[in-house]
Scaffold this motif. Structure first.
Motif, mmCIF file in Angstrom:
data_model
loop_
_atom_site.group_PDB
_atom_site.id
_atom_site.type_symbol
_atom_site.label_atom_id
_atom_site.label_comp_id
_atom_site.label_asym_id
_atom_site.label_seq_id
_atom_site.Cartn_x
_atom_site.Cartn_y
_atom_site.Cartn_z
ATOM 1 N N GLY A 57 10.676 -35.150 5.298
ATOM 2 C CA GLY A 57 11.559 -34.596 6.314
ATOM 3 C C GLY A 57 12.565 -35.599 6.821
ATOM 4 O O GLY A 57 13.168 -36.361 6.051
ATOM 5 N N GLU A 58 12.742 -35.639 8.132
ATOM 6 C CA GLU A 58 13.724 -36.485 8.801
ATOM 7 C C GLU A 58 13.507 -37.952 8.409
ATOM 8 O O GLU A 58 12.398 -38.459 8.456
ATOM 9 C CB GLU A 58 13.572 -36.298 10.316
ATOM 10 N N GLY A 59 14.591 -38.607 7.956
ATOM 11 C CA GLY A 59 14.504 -39.993 7.529
ATOM 12 C C GLY A 59 14.590 -40.180 6.035
ATOM 13 O O GLY A 59 14.865 -41.277 5.558
ATOM 14 N N GLY A 60 14.376 -39.097 5.264
ATOM 15 C CA GLY A 60 14.456 -39.189 3.817
ATOM 16 C C GLY A 60 15.883 -39.017 3.333
ATOM 17 O O GLY A 60 16.821 -38.833 4.110
ATOM 18 N N ALA A 61 16.054 -39.059 2.004
ATOM 19 C CA ALA A 61 17.377 -38.902 1.404
ATOM 20 C C ALA A 61 17.239 -38.196 0.069
ATOM 21 O O ALA A 61 16.279 -38.437 -0.673
ATOM 22 C CB ALA A 61 18.047 -40.260 1.213
ATOM 23 N N GLY A 62 18.206 -37.315 -0.240
ATOM 24 C CA GLY A 62 18.178 -36.575 -1.487
ATOM 25 C C GLY A 62 17.418 -35.269 -1.345
ATOM 26 O O GLY A 62 16.973 -34.898 -0.254
ATOM 27 N N ILE A 63 17.257 -34.560 -2.460
ATOM 28 C CA ILE A 63 16.537 -33.287 -2.434
ATOM 29 C C ILE A 63 15.486 -33.250 -3.532
ATOM 30 O O ILE A 63 15.566 -33.968 -4.528
ATOM 31 C CB ILE A 63 17.483 -32.075 -2.591
ATOM 32 N N GLY A 64 14.504 -32.396 -3.330
ATOM 33 C CA GLY A 64 13.502 -32.103 -4.339
ATOM 34 C C GLY A 64 12.732 -33.309 -4.825
ATOM 35 O O GLY A 64 12.487 -34.266 -4.080
ATOM 36 N N PRO A 65 12.341 -33.298 -6.092
ATOM 37 C CA PRO A 65 11.543 -34.396 -6.646
ATOM 38 C C PRO A 65 12.236 -35.750 -6.570
ATOM 39 O O PRO A 65 11.571 -36.782 -6.650
ATOM 40 C CB PRO A 65 11.334 -33.962 -8.108
ATOM 41 N N ASP A 66 13.556 -35.745 -6.410
ATOM 42 C CA ASP A 66 14.283 -37.011 -6.302
ATOM 43 C C ASP A 66 14.421 -37.509 -4.867
ATOM 44 O O ASP A 66 15.010 -38.578 -4.640
ATOM 45 C CB ASP A 66 15.689 -36.851 -6.905
ATOM 46 N N ARG A 67 13.888 -36.771 -3.913
ATOM 47 C CA ARG A 67 14.021 -37.179 -2.514
ATOM 48 C C ARG A 67 13.210 -38.450 -2.271
ATOM 49 O O ARG A 67 12.057 -38.565 -2.692
ATOM 50 C CB ARG A 67 13.569 -36.063 -1.585
ATOM 51 N N THR A 68 13.812 -39.395 -1.569
ATOM 52 C CA THR A 68 13.141 -40.657 -1.256
ATOM 53 C C THR A 68 12.752 -40.690 0.214
ATOM 54 O O THR A 68 13.275 -39.930 1.036
ATOM 55 C CB THR A 68 14.048 -41.845 -1.582
ATOM 56 N N ALA A 69 11.828 -41.576 0.533
ATOM 57 C CA ALA A 69 11.211 -41.585 1.859
ATOM 58 C C ALA A 69 11.879 -42.524 2.846
ATOM 59 O O ALA A 69 11.372 -42.753 3.943
ATOM 60 C CB ALA A 69 9.733 -41.940 1.733
ATOM 61 N N GLY A 70 13.038 -43.071 2.497
ATOM 62 C CA GLY A 70 13.770 -43.911 3.430
ATOM 63 C C GLY A 70 13.358 -45.372 3.352
ATOM 64 O O GLY A 70 12.406 -45.746 2.654
#
Length: 417
Positions: A57-70
């Motif tokens: 959620g809040e603080g991450g970047a990108g979408i889906g399986p490519d989303r990173t945790a910040g």
């Protein structure tokens, strides 16, 4: 046999309001730190979900399986404790309860049309349960609001849940393009300064309700016109409505009984903890009702377009349809076979120690195991494959070409995921 929906079975929504809702759905202006939107976790390119077991959620970047945790101070402090639910057919008139634990229901308990976590502070005038649902991710710390002392939204929520909504409404209505659109689309709104969170929620509801309607699958053609299903899907249909017993819970036009059942999915993640309960567990429906009879029960999901919305289960424990089918047929055996690698969890090294810590709590594991149904339905690998083929026949022909889609830009000027 389940029926098939018709257009008249859905709530009517105004197209002009839905257009505003489309923009708001993808506009990060509704998040505390202006860095996440509804569409981040319910993206068109991903079937209306994020394809993760537990979202970032809040603080991450990108979408889906490519989303990173910040990174650094902006990194996430907690994974979203439950799988992002699908949005298909939520505008159907049969929908009277939402969220995995059903904590939002159509009700006059508080005099505002709904029994919800906001109780009497939920505003009047919401046009549907979809509109009520849209308000809660905005106030959730790890979803869209952000952390206390980080922004004015998170601080307001800390005071009381409804304190943030007027601040968000002001953010939106002071953007000239939004103000003009609301005045044009909403009767009774004569100037931008009259726009409240109610109109914002109603617009988002109009978009979700109109955008994610789906009842043109091969199965619907079978029901309405007698068009034969492929042989493997037909065999799966007979199993689904027959020996496999799937239709005992996945019934009706949406393939759900709208009820709650304990099916013993493997536990992991931060849990949906309550203030008085520090254990990282998710007690499901009991968290909303405080009734021990509801422990570890979760809402039966609709199966329409289910092939587009992996992973499966309230916590996304299973990455594919064969896995969840096998689990539902024999929960105890599947629970014992489950491996941690099956969970789709974006890397977050600082959370790794807690991701599976609940499994080391033998008392909690015993409680969860006791709630798992003992009955099992013997299914061969061929049976499972046939049921999977039938579930794929529930995918709408137009599911990947919804009427409005993702906007290229939004009035706030913030980036669109």
């Amino acid at each position: 046999m389940a029926e098939t929906p018709a257009a008249d079975d859905f709530l009517p929504f105004d197209p002009a309001q839905a257009r505003i809702g489309q923009l708001l759905f993808y506009d990060k202006i509704l998040s505390g730190n202006r860095n996440i939107s509804c569409g981040t976790c319910h993206h068109h390119d991903l079937g209306g979900t994020d394809r993760l077991s537990l979202g970032i959620g809040e603080g991450g970047a990108g979408i889906g399986p490519d989303r990173t945790a910040g990174e650094g101070d902006d990194r996430i402090r907690k994974r979203i404790p439950r799988n992002a639910p699908a949005l298909w057919n939520l505008g159907h008139k049969d929908i009277r309860v939402l969220f995995h634990d059903g904590r939002l229901e159509v009700s006059e308990l508080y005099g505002n049309g709904f029994d919800s976590p906001a109780e009497e502070w939920l505003p009047q005038g919401l046009n549907s349960i979809l509109a009520a649902q849209a308000l809660f991710p905005m106030t959730a710390q790890f979803e869209m609001a952000g952390n206390p002392r980080e922004n004015e939204i998170a601080g307001a929520v800390h005071d009381r849940i409804d304190a943030a909504w007027p601040i968000l409404a002001k953010r939106v209505r002071t953007i000239p393009e939004y103000g003009e659109m609301f005045v044009a689309a909403f009767p009774g709104v004569d100037s931008a300064d009259e726009v409240t969170i109610v109109e914002i929620a109603n617009a988002i509801a109009a978009f979700i309700g109109a955008e994610w309607q789906s009842f043109d699958s091969p199965y619907d053609a079978f029901v309405t016109a007698g068009t034969p299903l492929p042989a493997d899907a037909e065999r799966g249909r007979l199993l689904f409505f027959g020996r496999a017993g799937c239709a005992e819970c996945h019934s009706g036009p949406l393939f759900t009984d709208h009820q709650f059942h304990a099916m013993g999915l493997p536990a992991f993640g931060p849990g949906r903890t309550r203030r008085f309960d520090p254990t990282p567990r998710d007690v499901g429906r009991m968290g909303a009702t405080d009734d021990l009879e509801d422990a570890y029960k979760f809402r039966t999901p609709s199966l329409r377009n289910v092939a587009l919305t992996a992973p499966y289960g309230h916590n996304g424990a299973y990455p594919d349809l064969p896995g969840i089918i096998a689990h539902m047929a024999d929960p105890r055996a599947a629970r014992a076979r489950w491996q941690r690698e099956m969970a789709r969890l974006p890397r977050a090294d600082w959370l790794a120690a807690s991701d599976f810590v609940i499994a080391s709590d033998r008392f909690e594991m015993a409680r969860q195991a006791a709630a798992v149904p003992a009955d099992a339905v013997p299914l061969s690998s061929n049976d499972i494959a046939a049921i999977e083929a039938f579930l794929r026949a529930l995918t709408g022909a137009s599911a990947l070409s919804t009427p409005m889609g993702r906007p290229d830009s939004v009035p706030s000027g913030l980036p669109v995921d």
